[in-house]
Design an enzyme around this catalytic site. Structure first.
Site, PDB file in Angstrom:
ATOM      1  N   ASN A 167     -21.598 -28.333  -9.446  1.00 16.35           N
ATOM      2  CA  ASN A 167     -23.032 -27.653  -8.616  1.00 16.35           C
ATOM      3  C   ASN A 167     -24.060 -28.478  -8.265  1.00 16.35           C
ATOM      4  O   ASN A 167     -24.882 -28.322  -7.684  1.00 16.35           O
ATOM      5  CB  ASN A 167     -23.362 -26.338  -9.272  1.00 16.35           C
ATOM      6  CG  ASN A 167     -23.463 -26.449 -10.777  1.00 16.35           C
ATOM      7  OD1 ASN A 167     -22.705 -27.020 -11.632  1.00 16.35           O
ATOM      8  ND2 ASN A 167     -24.847 -26.239 -11.349  1.00 16.35           N
ATOM      9  N   GLN A 195     -18.786 -23.085  -6.463  1.00 17.14           N
ATOM     10  CA  GLN A 195     -19.328 -24.084  -5.516  1.00 17.14           C
ATOM     11  C   GLN A 195     -18.347 -24.673  -4.751  1.00 17.14           C
ATOM     12  O   GLN A 195     -18.695 -25.457  -3.590  1.00 17.14           O
ATOM     13  CB  GLN A 195     -20.022 -25.169  -6.226  1.00 17.14           C
ATOM     14  CG  GLN A 195     -21.356 -24.886  -7.164  1.00 17.14           C
ATOM     15  CD  GLN A 195     -22.593 -24.287  -6.258  1.00 17.14           C
ATOM     16  OE1 GLN A 195     -22.603 -24.428  -4.962  1.00 17.14           O
ATOM     17  NE2 GLN A 195     -23.464 -23.806  -6.990  1.00 17.14           N
ATOM     18  N   CYS A 349     -36.107 -25.855 -17.865  1.00 18.40           N
ATOM     19  CA  CYS A 349     -37.463 -25.493 -18.776  1.00 18.40           C
ATOM     20  C   CYS A 349     -37.176 -24.995 -19.771  1.00 18.40           C
ATOM     21  O   CYS A 349     -36.707 -23.593 -20.044  1.00 18.40           O
ATOM     22  CB  CYS A 349     -38.557 -25.013 -17.937  1.00 18.40           C
ATOM     23  SG  CYS A 349     -40.223 -24.857 -18.745  1.00 18.40           S
TER      24      CYS A 349
HETATM   25  N1  PLP Z   1     -21.212 -21.710 -11.792  1.00 17.43           N
HETATM   26  C1  PLP Z   1     -21.734 -22.500 -11.303  1.00 17.43           C
HETATM   27  C2  PLP Z   1     -20.847 -23.642 -10.728  1.00 17.43           C
HETATM   28  C3  PLP Z   1     -22.878 -22.051 -10.311  1.00 17.43           C
HETATM   29  O1  PLP Z   1     -23.278 -22.918  -9.666  1.00 17.43           O
HETATM   30  C4  PLP Z   1     -23.451 -20.907 -10.708  1.00 17.43           C
HETATM   31  C5  PLP Z   1     -24.931 -20.733 -10.213  1.00 17.43           C
HETATM   32  O2  PLP Z   1     -25.831 -21.426 -10.013  1.00 17.43           O
HETATM   33  C6  PLP Z   1     -23.086 -20.028 -11.649  1.00 17.43           C
HETATM   34  C7  PLP Z   1     -21.892 -20.269 -12.156  1.00 17.43           C
HETATM   35  C8  PLP Z   1     -23.581 -18.701 -11.916  1.00 17.43           C
HETATM   36  O3  PLP Z   1     -23.497 -17.958 -10.894  1.00 17.43           O
HETATM   37  P1  PLP Z   1     -24.502 -16.471 -10.866  1.00 17.43           P
HETATM   38  O4  PLP Z   1     -26.102 -17.110 -11.288  1.00 17.43           O
HETATM   39  O5  PLP Z   1     -24.414 -15.853  -9.628  1.00 17.43           O
HETATM   40  O6  PLP Z   1     -23.962 -15.632 -11.881  1.00 17.43           O
END
Ligand code: PLP
Length: 405
Positions: A167, A195, A349
């Site tokens: 991500n 992603q 943070c």
């Molecule tokens: N996994 C990955 C790779 C992500 O980018 C995200 C969200 O940023 C999540 C899990 C968690 O997704 P959610 O916040 O929709 O539960």
């Protein structure tokens, strides 16, 4: 309704400044596709029945849920019974990990340092309960190789959890190769594919995973709705206990509107797939070359050098300066926000202090360079004019910040 972007003149960058904003934070969340919103509205207004109720409004809601499940199963190439609706990928990842661990009992787990916290934190909890974890150090772009997994295997390895697309960097891990290895050893594999939806072509047959997680709002669907795929016969036990929804595998009243929107979003993802991918790839390349031309020696790309091992949607860069200095990513983010440009950085943070991204640190970036990073993430809605605007706005900000660093 989100206002459309209109343009007005600004002296600062001698470009048309957006009256609202330029959204380049699509890895955080995406704009809900208007067709998705339209699909959801009836389930927020007239069709408000509980999908578990046997009366008419309940049955209509249930039909919407099952139609969505069919659409998703068609795209993922799996059985409808293998799809479980959740509240998002955080829940899907937690459910996948807790369910695999519960079924196997204490043992060894393989993952990577570059996983999302929705994978890392549940694993840290398991470690407190006597499970052991190997956190593989990723290569460039956050990519893990099958040989790294092979070397980490232990006689008591109970499962492997590795993401398909990172991500923060967009790096693509060859999950299908890791799946072949895991299958040969009879070890279940979970993948956080959040992603990867709409970014590369894949399905569960091609990927060969046992479990995977998706979040609807990352592919122009609604927030608060996710998917957990569990291959039939996987050694997994349900996580959220409650009602008998989802064949006793996930208790809780179903989010009918969200589920209907998720099915629609998944369907739309398949339309113009190649055209959208090409569009994003062109804009991403324009952004990268523009930044490199304008800021030679200052912009450092945090991605795999092989474009085939990165999705074009994510462009992560750091701005290290001579003498061990670096641009402050947080300040840069705020300066870009003033110019109407929305990006993010991986910093979190914690207790009032800004922590550099754990992903970038796992790639070997020192804390200053990691803190100087920002992530642009594009979508099919991103336009050439928006990238032009960023290329005009960003370099003077960087030069000004570098002069004052
Ligand atoms: N996994 C990955 C790779 C992500 O980018 C995200 C969200 O940023 C999540 C899990 C968690 O997704 P959610 O916040 O929709 O539960």
């Amino acid at each position: 309704m989100v206002p459309g972007i209109q343009f007005m003149h600004t002296k600062a960058v001698n470009m048309q400044k957006p009256a609202s904003f330029i959204y380049l934070d699509n890895a955080s969340t995406t704009k809900t596709d208007p067709l998705v919103a339209e699909t959801m509205i009836p389930y927020l207004t007239e069709v408000y029945g509980n999908a578990s109720s046997i009366h008419q409004p309940g049955r209509v809601a249930q039909v919407a849920v099952e139609e969505s499940r069919e659409k998703i199963a068609r795209v993922l190439q799996c059985e409808v019974s293998e799809i479980i609706f959740t509240s998002g990928a955080t829940e899907s990842n937690n459910a996948a990990i807790a369910g695999l661990a519960e079924k196997a009992g204490p043992g060894h787990i393989i993952t990577s340092l570059a996983e999302h916290h929705a994978v890392l934190h549940p694993l840290h909890e398991l470690e407190k309960k006597g499970y052991s974890c190997t956190y593989l150090k990723p290569g460039p772009g956050g990519v893990i190789s099958a040989s790294q997994v092979e070397e980490a295997l232990q006689p008591d390895t109970i499962f492997v959890s590795l993401m398909l697309v990172n991500n923060e960097t967009g790096g693509i891990t060859p999950v299908h190769e890791i799946a072949s290895l895991c299958q040969s050893k009879n070890i279940p594999l979970h993948s956080d594919t959040v992603q990867a939806a709409g970014k590369i072509r894949w399905d569960v047959q091609q990927l060969g995973v046992d479990l995977l997680s998706l979040s609807s709002h990352k592919f122009h669907g609604p927030k608060g709705c996710g998917i957990l795929y569990v291959k039939a016969g996987s050694p997994w036990s349900p996580f959220l206990q409650g009602g008998s929804q989802e064949r006793n595998r996930r208790g809780g009243t179903l989010n009918v509107a969200g589920i209907a929107g998720t099915g629609k979003a998944m369907e739309i993802l398949q339309e113009n797939f190649d055209k959208n991918l090409k569009h994003v790839a062109q804009l991403s390349q324009k952004l990268i070359s523009g930044l490199q031309e304008a800021l030679p020696g200052i912009v450092h790309l945090n991605r795999h050098p092989d474009p085939a091992l990165s999705v074009p949607h994510i462009v992560n860069c750091s701005f290290p300066l001579p003498d061990g200095k670096a641009i402050d990513g947080e300040m840069l983010l705020l300066n870009l926000d003033i110019e109407g440009i929305c990006v993010s950085n991986g910093s979190a943070c914690t207790s009032g202090a800004i922590e550099p991204s754990h992903v970038l640190q796992s790639l070997g970036l020192d804390s200053k360079t990691a803190k100087s990073s920002i992530r642009f993430s594009l979508s099919k809605f991103t336009t050439t004019e928006e990238i032009d605007y960023v290329l005009a706005a960003l370099p003077p900000i960087i030069r000004r910040m570098a002069a004052n660093a």
